[in-house]
Motif scaffolding. Structure first.
Motif, PDB file in Angstrom:
ATOM      1  N   SER A 159      17.860  52.263 -46.358  1.00  0.00           N
ATOM      2  CA  SER A 159      19.236  52.034 -45.874  1.00  0.00           C
ATOM      3  C   SER A 159      20.223  52.965 -46.570  1.00  0.00           C
ATOM      4  O   SER A 159      21.148  53.479 -45.931  1.00  0.00           O
ATOM      5  CB  SER A 159      19.647  50.575 -46.052  1.00  0.00           C
ATOM      6  N   MET A 160      20.031  53.200 -47.854  1.00  0.00           N
ATOM      7  CA  MET A 160      20.909  54.131 -48.578  1.00  0.00           C
ATOM      8  C   MET A 160      20.710  55.557 -48.058  1.00  0.00           C
ATOM      9  O   MET A 160      21.670  56.315 -47.892  1.00  0.00           O
ATOM     10  CB  MET A 160      20.650  54.082 -50.081  1.00  0.00           C
ATOM     11  N   LEU A 161      19.458  55.920 -47.781  1.00  0.00           N
ATOM     12  CA  LEU A 161      19.177  57.253 -47.247  1.00  0.00           C
ATOM     13  C   LEU A 161      19.921  57.452 -45.923  1.00  0.00           C
ATOM     14  O   LEU A 161      20.548  58.486 -45.708  1.00  0.00           O
ATOM     15  CB  LEU A 161      17.679  57.462 -47.050  1.00  0.00           C
ATOM     16  N   GLU A 162      19.873  56.456 -45.048  1.00  0.00           N
ATOM     17  CA  GLU A 162      20.574  56.569 -43.762  1.00  0.00           C
ATOM     18  C   GLU A 162      22.085  56.627 -43.956  1.00  0.00           C
ATOM     19  O   GLU A 162      22.789  57.286 -43.195  1.00  0.00           O
ATOM     20  CB  GLU A 162      20.183  55.423 -42.830  1.00  0.00           C
ATOM     21  N   ARG A 163      22.567  55.959 -44.995  1.00  0.00           N
ATOM     22  CA  ARG A 163      24.002  55.942 -45.275  1.00  0.00           C
ATOM     23  C   ARG A 163      24.516  57.316 -45.720  1.00  0.00           C
ATOM     24  O   ARG A 163      25.605  57.730 -45.336  1.00  0.00           O
ATOM     25  CB  ARG A 163      24.287  54.903 -46.361  1.00  0.00           C
ATOM     26  N   ILE A 164      23.713  58.032 -46.523  1.00  0.00           N
ATOM     27  CA  ILE A 164      24.176  59.327 -47.033  1.00  0.00           C
ATOM     28  C   ILE A 164      23.707  60.517 -46.191  1.00  0.00           C
ATOM     29  O   ILE A 164      24.210  61.622 -46.358  1.00  0.00           O
ATOM     30  CB  ILE A 164      23.755  59.531 -48.508  1.00  0.00           C
ATOM     31  N   ARG A 165      22.762  60.297 -45.289  1.00  0.00           N
ATOM     32  CA  ARG A 165      22.181  61.395 -44.491  1.00  0.00           C
ATOM     33  C   ARG A 165      23.236  62.315 -43.854  1.00  0.00           C
ATOM     34  O   ARG A 165      23.103  63.531 -43.910  1.00  0.00           O
ATOM     35  CB  ARG A 165      21.241  60.831 -43.426  1.00  0.00           C
ATOM     36  N   PRO A 166      24.312  61.783 -43.247  1.00  0.00           N
ATOM     37  CA  PRO A 166      25.291  62.679 -42.608  1.00  0.00           C
ATOM     38  C   PRO A 166      26.060  63.578 -43.586  1.00  0.00           C
ATOM     39  O   PRO A 166      26.676  64.541 -43.187  1.00  0.00           O
ATOM     40  CB  PRO A 166      26.265  61.725 -41.918  1.00  0.00           C
ATOM     41  N   TYR A 167      26.001  63.241 -44.868  1.00  0.00           N
ATOM     42  CA  TYR A 167      26.831  63.933 -45.864  1.00  0.00           C
ATOM     43  C   TYR A 167      26.055  64.934 -46.709  1.00  0.00           C
ATOM     44  O   TYR A 167      26.650  65.546 -47.594  1.00  0.00           O
ATOM     45  CB  TYR A 167      27.480  62.905 -46.805  1.00  0.00           C
ATOM     46  N   VAL A 168      24.739  65.060 -46.507  1.00  0.00           N
ATOM     47  CA  VAL A 168      23.938  65.911 -47.385  1.00  0.00           C
ATOM     48  C   VAL A 168      23.153  66.965 -46.624  1.00  0.00           C
ATOM     49  O   VAL A 168      22.898  66.837 -45.433  1.00  0.00           O
ATOM     50  CB  VAL A 168      22.974  65.067 -48.260  1.00  0.00           C
ATOM     51  N   THR A 169      22.787  67.985 -47.366  1.00  0.00           N
ATOM     52  CA  THR A 169      21.946  69.051 -46.860  1.00  0.00           C
ATOM     53  C   THR A 169      21.066  69.543 -47.992  1.00  0.00           C
ATOM     54  O   THR A 169      21.299  69.203 -49.146  1.00  0.00           O
ATOM     55  CB  THR A 169      22.798  70.196 -46.264  1.00  0.00           C
ATOM     56  N   MET A 170      20.080  70.344 -47.649  1.00  0.00           N
ATOM     57  CA  MET A 170      19.232  70.925 -48.686  1.00  0.00           C
ATOM     58  C   MET A 170      19.930  72.150 -49.172  1.00  0.00           C
ATOM     59  O   MET A 170      19.852  72.903 -49.858  1.00  0.00           O
ATOM     60  CB  MET A 170      17.857  71.279 -48.147  1.00  0.00           C
TER      61      MET A 170
END
Length: 170
Positions: A159-170
């Motif tokens: 759930s945390m991964l889905e929460r931050i997914r739009p804000y991160v990149t490699m």
């Protein structure tokens, strides 16, 4: 104060019937922060990657009347999330990255492989402890190669991964 501004912007988006939630960087816009000895410091949008002279010009130019000399740096094109600092009457110009807090606010992805632990705390729901765990896991792995690798970070679940997914990149 920033939270209040974000709430007002979201309220106006709904009021005006705008339902798109794409980030500015997804729309082809390049957002660059300009600071230091320019007339109007701030964050400026460009339709394509700007050069240093373009950025300084959009910020109103150098505060002093010294002409900007960028012969060896004039070809540098900036990416969204860049920060340009103008100092000493325009004689010293440095380019780097804007703070992760600006990036998250503006919808510019934060790099998991280069951001500091402090910078990672700009991500929603990520505090100091989790940011430190992300940095430790990044060091152990030699960098992340995919977002799903974050699931190996202690305290970071699906759930945390889905929460931050739009804000991160490699």
């Amino acid at each position: 104060m920033l939270l209040l501004i974000l709430l007002i912007v979201n309220a106006f988006k709904g009021y005006l019937g705008r339902s798109d939630t794409t980030r500015p960087s997804d729309q082809g816009g390049v957002l660059v922060e300009v600071a230091g000895e320019v007339r109007w410091p701030g964050v400026y949008g460009f339709s394509k990657r700007p050069g240093l002279q373009d950025v300084v010009a959009k910020a109103g130019g150098i505060e002093s009347e010294t002409p900007l000399m960028l012969s060896h740096q004039g070809d540098v094109l900036l990416d969204s999330g860049s920060r340009v600092e103008v100092g000493e009457g325009g004689e010293r110009i440095s380019a780097g990255q804007m703070s992760s807090f600006y990036k998250v606010t503006l919808g510019i992805p934060v790099s998991l492989n280069s951001e500091t632990a402090e910078g990672l705390t700009a991500l929603p729901g990520v505090g100091r402890k989790l940011a430190g765990a992300i940095v430790r896991e990044r060091l152990n792995r030699g960098g992340f190669h995919g977002l799903d690798e974050l699931l190996s970070v202690e305290g970071l679940g699906p759930s945390m991964l889905e929460r931050i997914r739009p804000y991160v990149t490699m």
